[in-house]
Design an enzyme around this catalytic site. Structure first.
Site, mmCIF file in Angstrom:
data_model
loop_
_atom_site.group_PDB
_atom_site.id
_atom_site.type_symbol
_atom_site.label_atom_id
_atom_site.label_comp_id
_atom_site.label_asym_id
_atom_site.label_seq_id
_atom_site.Cartn_x
_atom_site.Cartn_y
_atom_site.Cartn_z
ATOM 1 N N PHE A 281 68.860 70.941 70.242
ATOM 2 C CA PHE A 281 67.040 70.596 70.290
ATOM 3 C C PHE A 281 66.514 70.076 71.368
ATOM 4 C CE2 PHE A 281 64.960 67.368 68.517
ATOM 5 C CZ PHE A 281 63.573 68.190 68.043
ATOM 6 N N ARG B 74 51.497 68.670 84.774
ATOM 7 C CA ARG B 74 51.563 70.076 84.761
ATOM 8 C C ARG B 74 50.146 70.677 84.432
ATOM 9 N NH1 ARG B 74 54.822 72.801 80.187
ATOM 10 N NH2 ARG B 74 52.404 71.757 78.840
ATOM 11 N N TYR C 124 50.514 54.800 76.819
ATOM 12 C CA TYR C 124 49.835 55.853 75.877
ATOM 13 C C TYR C 124 51.446 56.558 75.717
ATOM 14 C CZ TYR C 124 48.562 60.495 75.503
ATOM 15 O OH TYR C 124 48.270 61.737 75.418
ATOM 16 N N ARG D 3 40.015 66.388 78.968
ATOM 17 C CA ARG D 3 40.376 65.343 78.892
ATOM 18 C C ARG D 3 41.259 64.877 80.531
ATOM 19 N NH1 ARG D 3 42.559 69.842 75.253
ATOM 20 N NH2 ARG D 3 44.121 70.216 76.636
#
Length: 374
Positions: free
Chosen positions: A245, A175, A128, A185
């Site tokens: 970034f 977290r 996943y 979920r």
């Protein structure tokens, strides 16, 4: 309120003030919205609506790379939303995912069949994470290389690029335990939590808090194994906007894991880094020596909080020792200020009291003037 939180952290207060009065533009230059086409303006509108953490760093990228990454992010975010929707049957979801690329050319295409959230257990955690985050890291790396902003090796080394995405994804999943539970979920890996409790939701029960923290520490230890790859990846970057970034989200994630480690609050409420702390990381993480200093700082913070009784303690110490071998400086990040913390704390307290006094005085004056008018 943020200024008050920073009273015990002088460096953060100093950087928060600098950030507010113009330091932000040095790290994240303001984008020229007027030069954008109407379609791109729409894209950036959606970007700011859907991303809490990546919108700012995406808009700070150079030139055409900014637009490419913006669109890349929005497409993958849409795919991720569809994939994560647990109310869609597998029979319907798989064809939607396979044909999703064709929907991009259909302006009126919408998916409106999502129903109320159903609880579903995630069974294959590594796969996943790879598909929702690792492939993002690989795709971005190939964009950086194809644009010649970075060397070909950045796009070719899929293992390091995959780790960049996995580290961020695992941090968010760790977290957001409580928030995900409340929203129906479940993303924590069953092969880990099932060794501690029968149901993932049991960690929120007070009687299971010790087991919950042990499982938390095991997951954080697993996530820390990606840091050597993160250091290698960042060390190869040459373009400043690409470096910012990539580096800023990574150091934010490292700070978040340090805040979560061995912390019962993960199962009781939100665990977030302070705004002054976040601003300091954004302003500091603009070069590799500074990033290594930040990593060292938070690794030491975790290391000194490892409980001897924790089942994962030896593995946690081992991976931190491995990270230390990545040429990390044996020092904390150098402060920008030449003043002592005690002096700065006194100045900040004085500034806060002065601000409160002036605010009160202004309100009293305004009330007096209004009374006089009547």
């Amino acid at each position: 309120m943020e200024f008050v939180k920073c009273l015990g952290h002088p460096e953060e207060f100093y950087n928060l003030v600098r950030f507010r009065i113009g330091g932000k533009r040095k790290v994240m230059p303001k984008m020229d919205q007027d030069s954008l086409s109407s379609s791109l303006k729409t894209c950036y509108k959606y970007l700011n609506q859907t991303s809490r953490s990546f919108a700012a760093v995406i808009q700070a990228l150079d030139g055409e790379m900014r637009n490419a990454v913006c669109i890349f992010y929005l497409v993958l975010r849409a795919l991720d939303t569809l994939e994560d929707d647990m109310t869609i049957s597998v029979e319907k979801k798989v064809p939607l995912l396979h044909n999703f690329h064709s929907f991009l050319y259909q302006p009126d295409w919408r998916f409106m069949e999502s129903k109320e959230k159903d609880r579903q257990v995630l069974e294959d955690f590594p796969t996943y994470c790879h598909y929702v985050a690792g492939l993002v890291g690989i795709g971005l790396s190939r964009l950086f290389s194809a644009s010649e902003f970075e060397d070909p090796l950045v796009g070719e080394d899929t293992e390091r690029a995959n780790s960049m995405g996995l580290f961020l994804q695992k941090t968010n999943i760790i977290r957001d335990y409580l928030e995900d539970q409340q929203e129906g979920r479940e993303f924590w890996p069953q092969e880990v939590w099932s060794r501690y409790v029968k149901k993932l939701g049991d960690f929120a029960k007070p009687e299971n808090i010790d087991l919950a923290v042990q499982c938390l520490n095991e997951l954080i230890t697993n996530a820390l194994h990606h840091i050597p790859d993160v250091i290698t990846y960042l060390s190869r970057l040459r373009n400043q906007s690409v470096f910012n970034f990539c580096a800023i989200p990574q150091v934010m994630a490292i700070a978040t894991l340090a805040a979560c480690y061995n912390n019962q609050q993960v199962f009781k409420g939100a665990v977030k880094i302070r705004k002054g702390q976040a601003v300091t990381l954004m302003m500091d993480a603009t070069n590799m020596p500074a990033v290594k200093a930040i990593i060292y700082q938070y690794m030491e913070e975790i290391y000194h909080r490892i409980p001897d009784s924790d089942p994962s303690s030896s593995k946690t110490r081992q991976i931190i020792s491995t990270i230390r071998t990545q040429n990390l400086p044996n020092c904390q990040l150098i402060s920008r200020s030449h003043y002592s913390p005690l002096y700065l704390s006194f100045v900040m307290l004085l500034a806060a009291l002065s601000w409160q006094y002036l605010t009160t005085l202004s309100q009293v004056t305004e009330d007096f003037v209004q009374t006089g008018e009547h």
